[in-house]
Write a protein that holds these residues in place. Structure first.
Motif, PDB file in Angstrom:
ATOM      1  N   SER A 175    -113.635 -36.619  81.132  1.00  0.00           N
ATOM      2  CA  SER A 175    -112.360 -36.949  81.770  1.00  0.00           C
ATOM      3  C   SER A 175    -111.209 -36.877  80.780  1.00  0.00           C
ATOM      4  O   SER A 175    -111.407 -36.907  79.569  1.00  0.00           O
ATOM      5  CB  SER A 175    -112.417 -38.346  82.395  1.00  0.00           C
ATOM      6  OG  SER A 175    -112.588 -39.325  81.394  1.00  0.00           O
ATOM      7  N   GLN A 176    -110.025 -36.792  81.349  1.00  0.00           N
ATOM      8  CA  GLN A 176    -108.764 -36.816  80.616  1.00  0.00           C
ATOM      9  C   GLN A 176    -107.786 -37.632  81.437  1.00  0.00           C
ATOM     10  O   GLN A 176    -107.776 -37.543  82.664  1.00  0.00           O
ATOM     11  CB  GLN A 176    -108.191 -35.397  80.432  1.00  0.00           C
ATOM     12  CG  GLN A 176    -108.954 -34.533  79.473  1.00  0.00           C
ATOM     13  CD  GLN A 176    -108.750 -34.984  78.042  1.00  0.00           C
ATOM     14  OE1 GLN A 176    -107.635 -35.215  77.594  1.00  0.00           O
ATOM     15  NE2 GLN A 176    -109.853 -35.131  77.334  1.00  0.00           N
ATOM     16  N   LEU A 225    -107.956 -36.699  85.315  1.00  0.00           N
ATOM     17  CA  LEU A 225    -108.809 -35.567  85.667  1.00  0.00           C
ATOM     18  C   LEU A 225    -110.221 -35.932  85.253  1.00  0.00           C
ATOM     19  O   LEU A 225    -110.442 -36.375  84.126  1.00  0.00           O
ATOM     20  CB  LEU A 225    -108.379 -34.296  84.931  1.00  0.00           C
ATOM     21  CG  LEU A 225    -106.908 -33.908  84.947  1.00  0.00           C
ATOM     22  CD1 LEU A 225    -106.695 -32.622  84.157  1.00  0.00           C
ATOM     23  CD2 LEU A 225    -106.414 -33.762  86.363  1.00  0.00           C
ATOM     24  N   GLU A 226    -111.151 -35.744  86.150  1.00  0.00           N
ATOM     25  CA  GLU A 226    -112.542 -36.057  85.856  1.00  0.00           C
ATOM     26  C   GLU A 226    -113.400 -34.912  86.358  1.00  0.00           C
ATOM     27  O   GLU A 226    -113.152 -34.373  87.439  1.00  0.00           O
ATOM     28  CB  GLU A 226    -112.918 -37.349  86.565  1.00  0.00           C
ATOM     29  CG  GLU A 226    -114.222 -37.934  86.148  1.00  0.00           C
ATOM     30  CD  GLU A 226    -114.425 -39.327  86.730  1.00  0.00           C
ATOM     31  OE1 GLU A 226    -115.591 -39.741  86.786  1.00  0.00           O
ATOM     32  OE2 GLU A 226    -113.460 -39.978  87.130  1.00  0.00           O
ATOM     33  N   GLN A 236    -112.435 -34.413  90.126  1.00  0.00           N
ATOM     34  CA  GLN A 236    -111.552 -35.274  90.899  1.00  0.00           C
ATOM     35  C   GLN A 236    -110.233 -35.403  90.154  1.00  0.00           C
ATOM     36  O   GLN A 236    -110.204 -35.488  88.927  1.00  0.00           O
ATOM     37  CB  GLN A 236    -112.180 -36.647  91.081  1.00  0.00           C
ATOM     38  CG  GLN A 236    -111.333 -37.592  91.892  1.00  0.00           C
ATOM     39  CD  GLN A 236    -112.093 -38.861  92.238  1.00  0.00           C
ATOM     40  OE1 GLN A 236    -113.311 -38.935  92.134  1.00  0.00           O
ATOM     41  NE2 GLN A 236    -111.355 -39.866  92.640  1.00  0.00           N
ATOM     42  N   VAL A 237    -109.143 -35.400  90.918  1.00  0.00           N
ATOM     43  CA  VAL A 237    -107.801 -35.644  90.391  1.00  0.00           C
ATOM     44  C   VAL A 237    -107.321 -36.925  91.056  1.00  0.00           C
ATOM     45  O   VAL A 237    -107.359 -37.034  92.281  1.00  0.00           O
ATOM     46  CB  VAL A 237    -106.822 -34.502  90.767  1.00  0.00           C
ATOM     47  CG1 VAL A 237    -105.453 -34.757  90.154  1.00  0.00           C
ATOM     48  CG2 VAL A 237    -107.363 -33.156  90.344  1.00  0.00           C
ATOM     49  N   SER A 238    -106.877 -37.877  90.265  1.00  0.00           N
ATOM     50  CA  SER A 238    -106.371 -39.121  90.833  1.00  0.00           C
ATOM     51  C   SER A 238    -105.128 -39.554  90.081  1.00  0.00           C
ATOM     52  O   SER A 238    -104.810 -39.033  89.017  1.00  0.00           O
ATOM     53  CB  SER A 238    -107.444 -40.216  90.792  1.00  0.00           C
ATOM     54  OG  SER A 238    -107.875 -40.433  89.469  1.00  0.00           O
ATOM     55  N   GLU A 246    -105.830 -30.269  81.082  1.00  0.00           N
ATOM     56  CA  GLU A 246    -106.779 -29.310  81.665  1.00  0.00           C
ATOM     57  C   GLU A 246    -107.509 -28.559  80.570  1.00  0.00           C
ATOM     58  O   GLU A 246    -108.730 -28.348  80.661  1.00  0.00           O
ATOM     59  CB  GLU A 246    -106.057 -28.330  82.596  1.00  0.00           C
ATOM     60  CG  GLU A 246    -106.995 -27.409  83.365  1.00  0.00           C
ATOM     61  CD  GLU A 246    -107.464 -26.189  82.584  1.00  0.00           C
ATOM     62  OE1 GLU A 246    -108.590 -25.714  82.844  1.00  0.00           O
ATOM     63  OE2 GLU A 246    -106.708 -25.723  81.718  1.00  0.00           O
ATOM     64  N   LYS A 247    -106.806 -28.153  79.519  1.00  0.00           N
ATOM     65  CA  LYS A 247    -107.466 -27.431  78.420  1.00  0.00           C
ATOM     66  C   LYS A 247    -108.455 -28.341  77.706  1.00  0.00           C
ATOM     67  O   LYS A 247    -109.582 -27.927  77.396  1.00  0.00           O
ATOM     68  CB  LYS A 247    -106.436 -26.877  77.425  1.00  0.00           C
ATOM     69  CG  LYS A 247    -105.564 -25.791  78.017  1.00  0.00           C
ATOM     70  CD  LYS A 247    -106.375 -24.649  78.586  1.00  0.00           C
ATOM     71  CE  LYS A 247    -105.499 -23.625  79.272  1.00  0.00           C
ATOM     72  NZ  LYS A 247    -106.284 -22.623  79.999  1.00  0.00           N
TER      73      LYS A 247
END
Length: 191
Positions: free
Chosen positions: A108-109, A91-92, A81-83, A120-121
């Motif tokens: 998550s990040q 990012l999860e 998921q992107v929120s 993302e990395k």
């Protein structure tokens, strides 16, 4: 065998919606950097999602992901998921074990949107860790390679993936060309 489902976008800024597909493609590429994992092709996954009419729903629960993984022959499914907004993105990703009753672990990040590529990395390395895969230095170096560092090029690429998945191939080609024009080094968009 790993299936990476398209990430669900749940932010308020609709311009960022294409990140869902783009991030899933980036993560798939990152997970393919070791020979210990087999990553299923995006088109195979999309065909299943279309077949069971999950493509638009987001496929968010572990039971549905596990069922989809079984149908694809995958041992694990990664769904994300992107929120948030460009100012603050989250990012999860959940790694769902298909054969173990849908057990999952979430990573998550969260950071400013300008750090999307670093996030993302970091997420990819967390997914590897969650799956119990230790990378060699050479594999880590390959994972660290980036498609692009241009957010607009990545968004155009994501729009191209969305159009392609919907069967609008002419439109997809235009978006991929736009991404390649915005970043001539973006080889994936040129391909």
């Amino acid at each position: 065998t790993v299936a990476v489902f398209p990430f669900v976008f749940s932010g308020a800024d609709e311009r960022l919606r294409p990140l869902g597909r783009a991030l899933a493609e980036m993560l798939s590429t990152d997970l393919a950097q070791t020979d210990r994992l087999t990553v299923l092709e995006r088109v195979q996954i999309q065909a299943l999602l279309d077949e069971v009419e999950l493509g638009g729903s987001g496929v968010v629960d572990a039971a549905t992901a596990a069922r989809g993984g079984r149908l694809l022959g995958a041992g694990r499914v990664v769904q994300g998921q992107v929120s948030g907004s460009e100012a603050r993105l989250r990012l999860e990703a959940a790694v769902v074990q298909v054969g173990a009753g849908g057990q999952s672990g979430t990573v998550s990040q969260e950071d400013a949107g300008q750090r999307l590529f670093e996030m993302e990395k970091a997420l990819a390395f967390q997914v590897y860790e969650r799956m119990g895969v230790s990378l060699s230095p050479a594999e880590r170096e390959r994972v660290n390679r980036r498609f692009t560092e241009n957010l607009q090029a990545l968004l155009a690429f994501g729009q191209g993936l969305e159009a392609s998945d919907a069967g609008r191939h002419g439109e997809a080609r235009q978006f991929f060309q736009q991404a390649a024009t915005l970043d001539p080094q973006f080889q994936r968009a040129s391909q």
